[in-house]
Design an enzyme around this catalytic site. Structure first.
Site, PDB file in Angstrom:
ATOM      1  N   LYS A 159       0.878  -1.183   0.000  1.00 38.20           N
ATOM      2  CA  LYS A 159       0.000   0.000   0.000  1.00 38.20           C
ATOM      3  C   LYS A 159       0.912   1.228   0.000  1.00 38.20           C
ATOM      4  O   LYS A 159       1.271   1.772   1.047  1.00 38.20           O
ATOM      5  CB  LYS A 159      -0.916  -0.057   1.236  1.00 38.20           C
ATOM      6  CG  LYS A 159      -2.150   0.810   1.117  1.00 38.20           C
ATOM      7  CD  LYS A 159      -3.163   0.438   2.177  1.00 38.20           C
ATOM      8  CE  LYS A 159      -4.232   1.504   2.341  1.00 38.20           C
ATOM      9  NZ  LYS A 159      -5.047   1.768   1.177  1.00 38.20           N
TER      10      LYS A 159
HETATM   11  N1  PMP Z   1      -7.780  -2.266  -3.040  1.00 37.43           N
HETATM   12  C1  PMP Z   1      -7.235  -1.039  -2.980  1.00 37.43           C
HETATM   13  C2  PMP Z   1      -6.572  -0.485  -4.188  1.00 37.43           C
HETATM   14  C3  PMP Z   1      -7.310  -0.291  -1.792  1.00 37.43           C
HETATM   15  O1  PMP Z   1      -6.786   0.925  -1.715  1.00 37.43           O
HETATM   16  C4  PMP Z   1      -7.975  -0.854  -0.682  1.00 37.43           C
HETATM   17  C5  PMP Z   1      -8.084  -0.054   0.586  1.00 37.43           C
HETATM   18  N2  PMP Z   1      -6.959  -0.256   1.401  1.00 37.43           N
HETATM   19  C6  PMP Z   1      -8.509  -2.140  -0.794  1.00 37.43           C
HETATM   20  C7  PMP Z   1      -8.398  -2.816  -1.996  1.00 37.43           C
HETATM   21  C8  PMP Z   1      -9.173  -2.795   0.381  1.00 37.43           C
HETATM   22  O2  PMP Z   1      -8.210  -3.096   1.345  1.00 37.43           O
HETATM   23  P1  PMP Z   1      -8.567  -3.197   2.894  1.00 37.43           P
HETATM   24  O3  PMP Z   1      -9.712  -4.126   2.980  1.00 37.43           O
HETATM   25  O4  PMP Z   1      -7.343  -3.754   3.517  1.00 37.43           O
HETATM   26  O5  PMP Z   1      -8.893  -1.834   3.360  1.00 37.43           O
END
Ligand code: PMP
Length: 300
Positions: A159
């Site tokens: 991320k």
């Molecule tokens: N895909 C992307 C590109 C994201 O930015 C997020 C948000 N973090 C998610 C999926 C979902 O991830 P999470 O469930 O860990 O928030």
């Protein structure tokens, strides 16, 4: 003193910065860092909930572990203790009188204009009250002209700040066309994910979701998979084309900020199954109960 009115902080708000709690309105950072110039930094999005048992940060360890992994994948040193970061996160919520809140930890770089890896970094954690990111109504999606970055271009499972330019471009394109949100394919044309959420779709009482490899491994996605197991819902992970999604009965996005939110249509083609009768709705309720720690509550 920052006189901007913004929804994130006010004069009293505290944030956690390199081991200390400081005022958000007056804390500053260097303008010559690689994160500002190149998007070279890593962050997390975490939610805290007011549960029956007090304020609980949902999947705190998983989020801070992912922050660590994101940093490691892009050669940013991460020497923080995860338990300590969790403790500081709870303290941050308490100090700001927050219970239902969104937490945003970010690891960012010191001054360095070259393209070399850093030797030392900073960590900041802030928190604010944030409603569900995509709202509570079923979404009209549009397939983006942008695709998710190829895993040989970037570390797609990390991320990373700079990756979100792709998400911003896709979101703005969809909104400019009058849609609620975008859906991105990968470079081979398989369904990938949303700009900030993972996708699931239902067909013949089974769920399908894009496999890991070209998407962010969402913590909500992993939670939904666990819930499917508990609820006896058959789940398939694979590579799916748009045609399969178009023939699906129902679909939803999930993510920490968005939680679980149903999708009404893709490029104006509506799903046939009533959301209230879908597996997505069942999982939305199960997810809500889980984050609020109500799964064993007598009211449910
Ligand atoms: N895909 C992307 C590109 C994201 O930015 C997020 C948000 N973090 C998610 C999926 C979902 O991830 P999470 O469930 O860990 O928030």
């Amino acid at each position: 003193m920052n006189t901007n009115t913004n929804p994130y902080y006010n004069e009293k708000t505290l944030l956690f910065f390199n081991g200390k709690f400081k005022k958000a309105a007056t804390t500053t950072t260097d303008l010559y860092g690689q994160t500002l110039h190149y998007g070279y930094g890593a962050f997390e999005g975490i939610r805290a909930y007011k549960t029956t048992f007090g304020t609980k940060i949902f999947k705190a360890t998983e989020h801070y572990e992912r922050l660590k992994k994101s940093c490691e994948l892009i050669n940013i040193p991460f020497s923080y203790n995860i338990d300590e970061l969790i403790e500081k996160s709870y303290e941050l919520l308490e100090k700001n009188n927050l219970s239902d809140a969104y937490l945003r930890p970010i690891v960012f770089c010191n001054p360095n204009m070259s393209l070399t890896k850093p030797t030392s970094v900073n960590i900041m954690i802030c928190a604010w009250k944030w409603g569900t990111y995509l709202g509570d109504n079923l979404l009209d999606l549009s397939v983006s002209s942008y695709c998710r970055p190829h895993p040989k271009t970037i570390k797609i499972e990390a991320k990373v700040c700079g990756h979100y330019i792709n998400s911003i471009l896709a979101t703005n394109e969809a909104k400019n066309k009058g849609f609620d949100e975008a859906l991105l394919l990968d470079t081979e044309g398989f369904i990938a994910e949303g700009p900030g959420a993972n996708l699931f779709f239902e067909k013949d009482k089974m769920l399908f979701t894009p496999q890991l490899g070209n998407i962010l491994p969402g913590i909500t996605r992993a939670t939904i998979i666990e819930l499917c197991c508990q609820l006896g819902i058959k789940l398939n992970e694979g590579q799916y084309k748009l045609e399969q999604l178009n023939e699906a009965d129902s679909a939803f996005y999930c993510g920490t900020a968005a939680e679980v939110i149903g999708i009404k249509s893709i490029d104006k083609k509506e799903f046939s199954l009533d959301w209230e009768k879908s597996l997505g709705k069942k999982l939305q309720t199960a997810y809500k109960n889980l984050v609020l720690e109500q799964q064993f509550s007598l009211q449910n």
